[in-house]
Design an enzyme around this catalytic site. Structure first.
Site, PDB file in Angstrom:
ATOM      1  N   PRO A  58       0.817  -1.225   0.000  1.00  0.00           N
ATOM      2  CA  PRO A  58       0.000   0.000   0.000  1.00  0.00           C
ATOM      3  C   PRO A  58       0.847   1.270   0.000  1.00  0.00           C
ATOM      4  O   PRO A  58       0.337   2.353  -0.233  1.00  0.00           O
ATOM      5  CB  PRO A  58      -0.826  -0.114   1.286  1.00  0.00           C
ATOM      6  N   GLU A 103       2.271  -7.900   8.628  1.00  0.00           N
ATOM      7  CA  GLU A 103       2.408  -6.446   8.754  1.00  0.00           C
ATOM      8  C   GLU A 103       3.232  -5.856   7.618  1.00  0.00           C
ATOM      9  O   GLU A 103       3.225  -4.657   7.387  1.00  0.00           O
ATOM     10  CB  GLU A 103       3.067  -6.076  10.085  1.00  0.00           C
ATOM     11  N   ARG A 161      -4.569  -8.438 -20.294  1.00  0.00           N
ATOM     12  CA  ARG A 161      -5.596  -8.124 -21.287  1.00  0.00           C
ATOM     13  C   ARG A 161      -5.100  -7.158 -22.349  1.00  0.00           C
ATOM     14  O   ARG A 161      -5.766  -6.957 -23.359  1.00  0.00           O
ATOM     15  CB  ARG A 161      -6.879  -7.636 -20.623  1.00  0.00           C
ATOM     16  N   ASP A 165     -11.562   0.804 -24.393  1.00  0.00           N
ATOM     17  CA  ASP A 165     -12.252   0.901 -23.119  1.00  0.00           C
ATOM     18  C   ASP A 165     -11.818   2.074 -22.247  1.00  0.00           C
ATOM     19  O   ASP A 165     -10.888   2.797 -22.559  1.00  0.00           O
ATOM     20  CB  ASP A 165     -12.216  -0.420 -22.344  1.00  0.00           C
TER      21      ASP A 165
HETATM   22  N1  ADE Z   1      -0.995  -4.970   0.129  1.00  0.00           N
HETATM   23  C1  ADE Z   1      -1.925  -4.613   1.039  1.00  0.00           C
HETATM   24  N2  ADE Z   1      -2.688  -3.613   0.560  1.00  0.00           N
HETATM   25  C2  ADE Z   1      -2.226  -3.323  -0.695  1.00  0.00           C
HETATM   26  C3  ADE Z   1      -2.596  -2.384  -1.699  1.00  0.00           C
HETATM   27  N3  ADE Z   1      -3.595  -1.524  -1.531  1.00  0.00           N
HETATM   28  N4  ADE Z   1      -1.906  -2.382  -2.845  1.00  0.00           N
HETATM   29  C4  ADE Z   1      -0.886  -3.236  -3.026  1.00  0.00           C
HETATM   30  N5  ADE Z   1      -0.489  -4.138  -2.133  1.00  0.00           N
HETATM   31  C5  ADE Z   1      -1.144  -4.188  -0.967  1.00  0.00           C
END
Ligand code: ADE
Length: 247
Positions: free
Chosen positions: A90, A117, A155, A170
């Site tokens: 993330p 984590e 794709r 698209d």
């Molecule tokens: N791992 C946990 N959440 C994630 C996300 N939003 N994007 C990529 N990998 C992740």
């Protein structure tokens, strides 16, 4: 042909999706290759440990660096250094259609799925070449994100989609949202398909679709409008229609 190598603690999750999807057909047709590797197979201790407590304390577990490095080095061999190694996290750069297009031009991609984590920082610093996030939310692991990235890239490979033009037509490929779609019946529970779509007049249909696409984009994703290639007439049309047009 692109080869994807996915490194994960949950290989079955990743394999099962691709066996069942459109991508599965492309795999059978050898338009791409997906190899899924279990990081646990590269542990050498009796308990096959892949995670440990964080230095400095605090909750949660951190994925150990040794099995991840061992797995990637063993699979890549001499290709290490020339293949992009994408860490799904993330904290990464937000994944977009443009990134999918760049990745689709590579012959081979590695995807590292973190769990718990997170992964030991040395994986990020000394193994991964890029960090990718699929959006501003936190998932329990990198498996779904890696599948999202592979699916979006796959794709774009010629032949993967049935309709040769589908990927370039698209949403996002043209930096606009798509026009609405209707199929039969022409009337369902009293809701009619717009007459223009039944008219058989291809020029009018194309013009209607374009206008719908522009109005919808302005209503839902106004941030995409400045980057879109609009004609003068199209800009005027948007100026004429109200700002709070629901699209
Ligand atoms: N791992 C946990 N959440 C994630 C996300 N939003 N994007 C990529 N990998 C992740």
């Amino acid at each position: 042909m692109i080869r994807f190598d996915v490194f994960t603690l949950f290989p079955d999750v990743v394999r099962s999706y691709f066996e069942a999807s459109v991508v599965g057909k492309a795999l059978q047709a050898a338009l791409l290759e997906i190899q899924v590797h279990n990081i646990r197979d590269y542990t050498h201790d009796r308990h096959h440990t892949t995670d440990d407590v964080p230095y400095g304390g605090g909750g949660g577990m951190v994925m150990k660096p040794e099995p991840i490095f061992a797995a990637v080095e063993s699979v890549l061999g001499d290709s290490l250094g020339s293949v992009p190694i994408l860490l799904l996290t993330p904290q990464g750069k937000r994944f977009t259609h443009d990134m999918a297009q760049d990745l689709a031009s590579q012959p081979r991609l590695v995807l590292l799925c973190g769990r718990y984590e997170g992964v030991d920082e040395r994986v990020r610093l000394h193994l991964a070449t890029e960090e990718i996030s699929i959006g501003d939310y936190v998932l329990t692991g990198g498996e779904l994100p890696s599948m999202v990235v592979i699916d979006a890239v796959a794709r774009l490979i010629p032949g993967v989609l049935g309709d040769a033009e589908a990927a370039s037509r698209d949403s996002h490929a043209r930096r606009l949202l798509e026009h609405p779609h209707f199929t039969r019946p022409a009337e369902f529970r009293g809701w009619r398909v717009p007459d223009v779509l039944l008219s058989g007049d291809h020029a009018r249909i194309a013009a209607w679709r374009r206008e719908q696409s522009l109005r919808r984009t302005r209503a839902r994703r106004p941030d995409l409008i400045p980057g879109a290639a609009l004609s003068e007439a199209e800009r005027e049309m948007l100026d004429r229609t109200s700002e709070d047009d629901p699209g």
